[in-house]
Motif scaffolding. Structure first.
Motif, PDB file in Angstrom:
ATOM      1  N   THR A  29       0.864  -1.177   0.000  1.00  0.00           N
ATOM      2  CA  THR A  29       0.000   0.000   0.000  1.00  0.00           C
ATOM      3  C   THR A  29       0.901   1.227   0.000  1.00  0.00           C
ATOM      4  O   THR A  29       1.767   1.369   0.875  1.00  0.00           O
ATOM      5  CB  THR A  29      -0.925   0.024   1.231  1.00  0.00           C
ATOM      6  N   TYR A  30       0.702   2.089  -0.984  1.00  0.00           N
ATOM      7  CA  TYR A  30       1.487   3.316  -1.102  1.00  0.00           C
ATOM      8  C   TYR A  30       0.613   4.498  -0.690  1.00  0.00           C
ATOM      9  O   TYR A  30      -0.375   4.814  -1.368  1.00  0.00           O
ATOM     10  CB  TYR A  30       1.957   3.527  -2.538  1.00  0.00           C
ATOM     11  N   PHE A  31       0.950   5.145   0.418  1.00  0.00           N
ATOM     12  CA  PHE A  31       0.241   6.339   0.853  1.00  0.00           C
ATOM     13  C   PHE A  31       0.940   7.539   0.195  1.00  0.00           C
ATOM     14  O   PHE A  31       1.977   8.012   0.651  1.00  0.00           O
ATOM     15  CB  PHE A  31       0.251   6.455   2.376  1.00  0.00           C
ATOM     16  N   LEU A  32       0.350   8.009  -0.891  1.00  0.00           N
ATOM     17  CA  LEU A  32       0.979   8.994  -1.769  1.00  0.00           C
ATOM     18  C   LEU A  32       0.735  10.423  -1.294  1.00  0.00           C
ATOM     19  O   LEU A  32      -0.394  10.787  -0.954  1.00  0.00           O
ATOM     20  CB  LEU A  32       0.423   8.816  -3.186  1.00  0.00           C
ATOM     21  N   SER A  33       1.796  11.226  -1.302  1.00  0.00           N
ATOM     22  CA  SER A  33       1.685  12.665  -1.041  1.00  0.00           C
ATOM     23  C   SER A  33       1.593  13.381  -2.388  1.00  0.00           C
ATOM     24  O   SER A  33       2.505  13.287  -3.209  1.00  0.00           O
ATOM     25  CB  SER A  33       2.906  13.174  -0.268  1.00  0.00           C
ATOM     26  N   CYS A  34       0.502  14.127  -2.605  1.00  0.00           N
ATOM     27  CA  CYS A  34       0.258  14.618  -3.966  1.00  0.00           C
ATOM     28  C   CYS A  34       1.140  15.805  -4.343  1.00  0.00           C
ATOM     29  O   CYS A  34       1.253  16.122  -5.533  1.00  0.00           O
ATOM     30  CB  CYS A  34      -1.207  14.947  -4.168  1.00  0.00           C
ATOM     31  N   SER A  35       1.801  16.461  -3.406  1.00  0.00           N
ATOM     32  CA  SER A  35       2.723  17.528  -3.813  1.00  0.00           C
ATOM     33  C   SER A  35       3.863  16.963  -4.653  1.00  0.00           C
ATOM     34  O   SER A  35       4.508  17.696  -5.426  1.00  0.00           O
ATOM     35  CB  SER A  35       3.289  18.253  -2.589  1.00  0.00           C
ATOM     36  N   LEU A  36       4.104  15.674  -4.558  1.00  0.00           N
ATOM     37  CA  LEU A  36       5.209  15.048  -5.278  1.00  0.00           C
ATOM     38  C   LEU A  36       4.882  14.772  -6.740  1.00  0.00           C
ATOM     39  O   LEU A  36       5.746  14.311  -7.491  1.00  0.00           O
ATOM     40  CB  LEU A  36       5.619  13.757  -4.568  1.00  0.00           C
ATOM     41  N   VAL A  37       3.646  15.050  -7.169  1.00  0.00           N
ATOM     42  CA  VAL A  37       3.337  14.996  -8.597  1.00  0.00           C
ATOM     43  C   VAL A  37       3.101  16.404  -9.146  1.00  0.00           C
ATOM     44  O   VAL A  37       2.593  16.570 -10.254  1.00  0.00           O
ATOM     45  CB  VAL A  37       2.128  14.073  -8.899  1.00  0.00           C
ATOM     46  N   HIS A  85      -1.959  10.263   1.375  1.00  0.00           N
ATOM     47  CA  HIS A  85      -1.171  10.785   2.500  1.00  0.00           C
ATOM     48  C   HIS A  85      -1.224  12.312   2.489  1.00  0.00           C
ATOM     49  O   HIS A  85      -0.268  12.980   2.862  1.00  0.00           O
ATOM     50  CB  HIS A  85       0.278  10.288   2.382  1.00  0.00           C
ATOM     51  N   THR A  86      -2.338  12.840   2.023  1.00  0.00           N
ATOM     52  CA  THR A  86      -2.588  14.273   1.808  1.00  0.00           C
ATOM     53  C   THR A  86      -1.627  14.827   0.758  1.00  0.00           C
ATOM     54  O   THR A  86      -1.085  14.087  -0.055  1.00  0.00           O
ATOM     55  CB  THR A  86      -2.519  15.101   3.116  1.00  0.00           C
ATOM     56  N   CYS A  87      -1.422  16.121   0.784  1.00  0.00           N
ATOM     57  CA  CYS A  87      -0.567  16.763  -0.219  1.00  0.00           C
ATOM     58  C   CYS A  87       0.715  17.322   0.394  1.00  0.00           C
ATOM     59  O   CYS A  87       1.806  16.871   0.095  1.00  0.00           O
ATOM     60  CB  CYS A  87      -1.334  17.884  -0.917  1.00  0.00           C
ATOM     61  N   GLY A  88       0.591  18.311   1.278  1.00  0.00           N
ATOM     62  CA  GLY A  88       1.763  19.033   1.764  1.00  0.00           C
ATOM     63  C   GLY A  88       2.423  18.469   2.997  1.00  0.00           C
ATOM     64  O   GLY A  88       3.388  19.055   3.504  1.00  0.00           O
ATOM     65  N   HIS A  89       1.926  17.357   3.505  1.00  0.00           N
ATOM     66  CA  HIS A  89       2.504  16.709   4.683  1.00  0.00           C
ATOM     67  C   HIS A  89       2.570  17.664   5.881  1.00  0.00           C
ATOM     68  O   HIS A  89       3.583  17.777   6.580  1.00  0.00           O
ATOM     69  CB  HIS A  89       3.896  16.148   4.399  1.00  0.00           C
ATOM     70  N   PHE A  90       1.452  18.334   6.145  1.00  0.00           N
ATOM     71  CA  PHE A  90       1.359  19.208   7.302  1.00  0.00           C
ATOM     72  C   PHE A  90       0.721  18.467   8.480  1.00  0.00           C
ATOM     73  O   PHE A  90      -0.024  17.508   8.296  1.00  0.00           O
ATOM     74  CB  PHE A  90       0.511  20.447   6.971  1.00  0.00           C
ATOM     75  N   ASP A  91       1.012  18.931   9.687  1.00  0.00           N
ATOM     76  CA  ASP A  91       0.443  18.343  10.899  1.00  0.00           C
ATOM     77  C   ASP A  91      -0.959  18.897  11.095  1.00  0.00           C
ATOM     78  O   ASP A  91      -1.140  20.085  11.377  1.00  0.00           O
ATOM     79  CB  ASP A  91       1.332  18.683  12.100  1.00  0.00           C
ATOM     80  N   GLY A  92      -1.959  18.030  10.967  1.00  0.00           N
ATOM     81  CA  GLY A  92      -3.344  18.467  11.091  1.00  0.00           C
ATOM     82  C   GLY A  92      -3.969  18.181  12.440  1.00  0.00           C
ATOM     83  O   GLY A  92      -5.198  18.076  12.531  1.00  0.00           O
ATOM     84  N   ALA A  93      -3.155  18.084  13.477  1.00  0.00           N
ATOM     85  CA  ALA A  93      -3.686  17.756  14.803  1.00  0.00           C
ATOM     86  C   ALA A  93      -4.754  18.744  15.258  1.00  0.00           C
ATOM     87  O   ALA A  93      -5.697  18.358  15.965  1.00  0.00           O
ATOM     88  CB  ALA A  93      -2.552  17.708  15.822  1.00  0.00           C
ATOM     89  N   ASP A  94      -4.623  20.007  14.852  1.00  0.00           N
ATOM     90  CA  ASP A  94      -5.581  21.036  15.270  1.00  0.00           C
ATOM     91  C   ASP A  94      -6.520  21.449  14.145  1.00  0.00           C
ATOM     92  O   ASP A  94      -7.235  22.447  14.277  1.00  0.00           O
ATOM     93  CB  ASP A  94      -4.825  22.268  15.790  1.00  0.00           C
TER      94      ASP A  94
END
Length: 328
Positions: free
Chosen positions: A59-67, A117-126
């Motif tokens: 399973t590849y959790f892809l970050s879309c900023s990388l495309v 894996h979302t796009c920008g890999h930011f921490d969405g805890a809040d």
């Protein structure tokens, strides 16, 4: 004497038959290996080639900023961030992005699972539910339009948009999984989330309408201290997050021993699926990739072991131990 012998033999054969029947009815031991990010094109190729040899589906959790090519970075804006920002950067060129898109499609065709894996890999805890929805929608929109955005509209595979729309697995960066994430995930069509952490391998459980898988804590090292079954956590423990390739073999052995012990414990016990998470980075000289590859090579060919994607695991677990996941 003969009567007693016959009685003992009959009892022994009866118990043996029962034991064989019980073993035959045991579920397969599932192993779920995933990758977060999906950046390095060399590692895309390595993982796909390795999978063909070992009967595993990743399973590849892809970050879309990388495309997204760096020159097009402002096409993306993450919640509470300026346009063109990403914690993991962007593709250096459109050519690099096109190569990555090709790997994504080929992996999908080969039976692997592509998840978000979302796009920008930011921490969405809040983050609020709205924030998570925006990021999830950005993922689908950017991935849907990625071929055209990278000057390759004519190369877009037939069925690409349907494939993107059908992505239904999610893992949050930093494993930050507030309730708002699960509410948004359900609303945005995700079936499962793999962002939480559990005290050892556990069966997934429903959370706000989404099936929640937790990366397990497993014993590791001389003192068998618990650690998340993920390469980054091993990297931090082994070398404080600083590359130390001179000890790569030592770190590989420790990681392999932890993975193998965790696998054997489930295989010989309750057969709860074991999850191992990696990134598209060869930390400490590739120690953790090699440890995973050793485990996979040893176990994935066994008839009572399934090295599968999350989506495949959900299908196989339907009805197991009262677990009803068919409606999710």
């Amino acid at each position: 004497m003969l009567y007693r012998f016959s009685l003992c033999l009959a009892l022994f054969l009866g118990l043996s038959t029962l034991s064989i029947a019980e073993e035959a009815n045991r579920p397969r031991q599932l192993l779920l290996v995933s990758f977060d990010g999906g950046g390095d094109n060399g590692l895309w190729q390595r993982s796909r080639d390795f999978a063909r040899k070992t009967d595993i589906r990743f399973t590849y959790f892809l970050s879309c900023s990388l495309v997204i090519a760096r020159e097009d970075a402002t096409a993306y804006k993450g919640p509470h961030h300026k346009a063109g920002r990403s914690n993991i950067g962007f593709a250096q060129t459109r050519e690099e992005a096109r190569t990555r898109l090709s790997h994504v499609w080929q992996a999908h065709r080969e039976g692997h699972e592509i998840a978000s894996h979302t796009c920008g890999h930011f921490d969405g805890a809040d983050w609020s539910v709205s924030d998570w929805k925006n990021e999830m929608q950005s993922f689908r929109a950017i991935l849907s339009g990625a071929w055209a955005a990278n000057d390759a509209a004519a190369e877009e595979p037939e069925g690409w948009n349907g494939f993107v729309a059908g992505i239904d697995g999610f893992r949050a960066p930093y494993l930050s999984a507030p309730d708002s994430l699960f509410e948004a995930a359900r609303a945005e069509g995700f079936v499962y989330d793999a962002s939480t952490v559990t005290k050892g391998p556990l069966m997934p459980k429903e959370r706000k309408g989404v099936l929640a898988f937790g990366l397990p804590l497993i014993p590791e090292g001389p003192k068998s201290r618990p650690i998340i079954a993920m390469d980054y956590n091993l990297f931090i423990r082994h070398s404080a997050g600083v590359e130390n390739p001179s000890r790569s073999a030592e770190f590989e052995e420790r990681a392999y021993a932890a993975f193998r012990t965790a696998f054997d414990r489930q295989y010989e016990g309750d057969r709860i699926p074991l999850q191992i998470g990696l990134h598209f980075v060869e930390m400490n000289g590739g120690a953790y990739w090699r440890a995973m590859e050793r485990l996979v090579t040893e176990v994935c060919g066994q008839p009572d072991v399934g090295c599968v994607t999350y989506r495949e695991a959900i299908k196989e677990m339907e009805g197991r131990e009262g677990q009803d996941v068919s409606g999710l």
